[in-house]
Design an enzyme around this catalytic site. Structure first.
Site, PDB file in Angstrom:
ATOM      1  N   ASN A  92      41.927  34.406 -48.477  1.00 43.38           N
ATOM      2  CA  ASN A  92      41.753  35.964 -47.856  1.00 43.38           C
ATOM      3  C   ASN A  92      43.086  36.661 -47.663  1.00 43.38           C
ATOM      4  OD1 ASN A  92      39.675  37.664 -46.852  1.00 43.38           O
ATOM      5  ND2 ASN A  92      40.434  37.082 -44.635  1.00 43.38           N
ATOM      6  N   ASP A 145      36.979  47.861 -42.366  1.00 41.91           N
ATOM      7  CA  ASP A 145      36.716  49.093 -41.264  1.00 41.91           C
ATOM      8  C   ASP A 145      37.509  50.077 -41.645  1.00 41.91           C
ATOM      9  OD1 ASP A 145      38.235  46.972 -38.963  1.00 41.91           O
ATOM     10  OD2 ASP A 145      39.047  47.710 -40.410  1.00 41.91           O
ATOM     11  N   HIS A 152      41.321  46.569 -44.194  1.00 40.14           N
ATOM     12  CA  HIS A 152      41.288  47.403 -43.128  1.00 40.14           C
ATOM     13  C   HIS A 152      41.907  48.697 -43.227  1.00 40.14           C
ATOM     14  CE1 HIS A 152      39.934  43.954 -40.324  1.00 40.14           C
ATOM     15  NE2 HIS A 152      40.924  43.256 -41.147  1.00 40.14           N
ATOM     16  N   GLU A 193      45.932  35.194 -45.270  1.00 41.70           N
ATOM     17  CA  GLU A 193      47.210  36.168 -45.100  1.00 41.70           C
ATOM     18  C   GLU A 193      48.434  35.250 -45.415  1.00 41.70           C
ATOM     19  OE1 GLU A 193      46.806  38.152 -41.239  1.00 41.70           O
ATOM     20  OE2 GLU A 193      44.881  38.675 -41.768  1.00 41.70           O
ATOM     21  N   GLU A 222      36.662  42.176 -44.371  1.00 39.27           N
ATOM     22  CA  GLU A 222      36.932  42.574 -43.195  1.00 39.27           C
ATOM     23  C   GLU A 222      36.948  44.056 -42.831  1.00 39.27           C
ATOM     24  OE1 GLU A 222      40.109  40.506 -41.389  1.00 39.27           O
ATOM     25  OE2 GLU A 222      39.960  38.823 -42.225  1.00 39.27           O
TER      26      GLU A 222
END
Ligand code: G3I
Length: 361
Positions: free
Chosen positions: A211, A280, A246, A170, A278
């Site tokens: 990432n 979800d 996400h 990030e 990641e």
């Protein structure tokens, strides 16, 4: 007479041992929670393998330690794991020089014992940095050296056991500019290239990833990410780009962004692999059947999107049960973001994701 008494005593002794073992086992389950019932259908790992996609999950250290059902599902369903917090700098070195490896070792040992791969997460990030660094009091030169030492020490400890590392996490803001952080404030963008160079030196056989959150679609953030990746690639320092993914049903992006496939393809064209790191899909609580059905559609769509990009090598979900999802704490009023409910029972997303993974495989 005495012979059959002896036989009776032997039989009684054997029965007693069985009863004792049964009592101990059920006591352990009661202490540590229920063991998981086998999940339906092929495992996620097998479904992913049908199209050469590794399927992984973030791992919660407490659940790994205390919940046999969680461990059972973890071992059965996934081919790669990411310690959710155990390898972050604040967990490894809360005070300068005070190193604590136990939780990270636990995850790596669990995986190694079961021939499961490990994704190291994350060496340099703006969050979960120990206070002795986050307070910004270290002079720039010392901060840089501290970062280099952390990367080398951590990667050397797990050399050969952690195959892929999120070297930086990030680092780009939503505006496409370098994200302000203790690292960029003191060192500018050079910290990114220095971190990757140190990582390459620490373990030349590891795969190095950058990432990012919110870079799944084509836009200012992923444009800048692509420029950084091309510069890293030109120096032989990067192997993979992680798109965290996400998602939710009502925000922006709602579900899988329309340009995600094209975005991943342009990174692949730059010569790197891409990974979903990641994933979800958070829902506004209480989650309705309709929301759960829509969520299942998003899980299936992302699997289909990854399958459509040859260099999309893995999909990692950010937790596989709602019991240990980060969402409720970070986004009050939202949750139900994962494949299994609090009781480790499959939600519609589990079968939809599995089916989409193995389609055409
Ligand atoms: O370790 C302390 C513990 O000592 C203390 O008692 C407890 C009190 O609440 O807090 C514990 O720290 C928590 C930490 O997770 C470890 O469990 C923090 O409060 C909590 O905020 C932290 O949340 C993590 C979050 O990153 C921090 O930003 C989530 O579990 C984790 O899922 C989440 O993961 C990040 C990825 O690493 C990077 N991408 C975004 C993603 C979501 O933020």
């Amino acid at each position: 007479m005495r012979r059959w008494i002896r036989r009776l005593l032997v039989v009684a002794g054997v029965l007693f041992v069985f009863v004792l073992l049964g009592a101990l086992a059920s006591h352990r389950d009661n202490l540590e929670g229920p063991s998981a019932k086998p999940l339906p259908g092929p495992t996620l790992r097998a479904s992913g393998k049908a199209n050469d996609i590794l399927i992984g999950t973030a791992v919660d250290d407490g659940a790994l330690r205390n919940e046999p059902g969680y461990r059972t599902d973890l071992a059965a369903q996934f081919s790669v794991i990411t310690p959710e917090n155990a390898m972050k700098w604040d967990a490894l070195e809360p005070e300068r020089g005070k190193l604590q490896w136990a939780a990270a070792d636990r995850a790596v040992d669990f995986a190694s014992d079961r021939r499961i791969a490990v994704r190291g997460h994350t060496l340099v990030w703006h969050s979960q940095v120990p206070a002795w660094i986050a307070d910004g009091k270290l002079p720039a030169a010392e901060l840089r050296q501290v970062m280099l030492d952390h990367i080398s020490r951590t990667m050397r400890r797990y050399k050969g056991r952690v195959k892929t590392w999120d070297v930086v996490n990030e680092v780009i803001g939503d505006d496409g500019k370098l994200r302000p952080s203790v690292w960029s404030d003191a060192l500018g963008s050079t910290f990114i290239f220095d971190a990757f160079a140190a990582a390459r030196k620490a373990d030349p056989d590891a795969r190095l990833a950058i990432n990012e959150i919110g870079g799944e679609s084509i836009g200012p953030k992923s444009d800048t990410l692509l420029r950084v990746v091309k510069r890293l690639k030109a120096r032989g320092l990067v192997d993979e780009v992680g798109f965290q993914s996400h998602f939710n049903l009502d925000g922006d992006p709602a579900g899988v962004p329309d340009t995600m496939k094209a975005n991943m393809e342009r990174f692949a064209a730059a010569g790197v692999d891409v990974a979903i790191t990641e994933f979800d899909v958070s829902l506004k609580e209480p989650a309705s059947d309709d929301q759960l059905a829509q969520q299942a559609g998003v899980y299936a769509e992302l699997a289909t999107t990854c399958r459509a990009v040859p260099r999309c090598r893995s999909i990692t979900v950010w937790g596989f049960t709602d019991r240990h999802s980060w969402i409720p704490e970070s986004s009050p009023g939202y949750g139900s973001a994962t494949l299994l409910d609090d009781e480790l029972k499959p939600k519609p997303a589990f079968l939809a994701f599995s089916r989409a993974l193995r389609a055409g495989g």
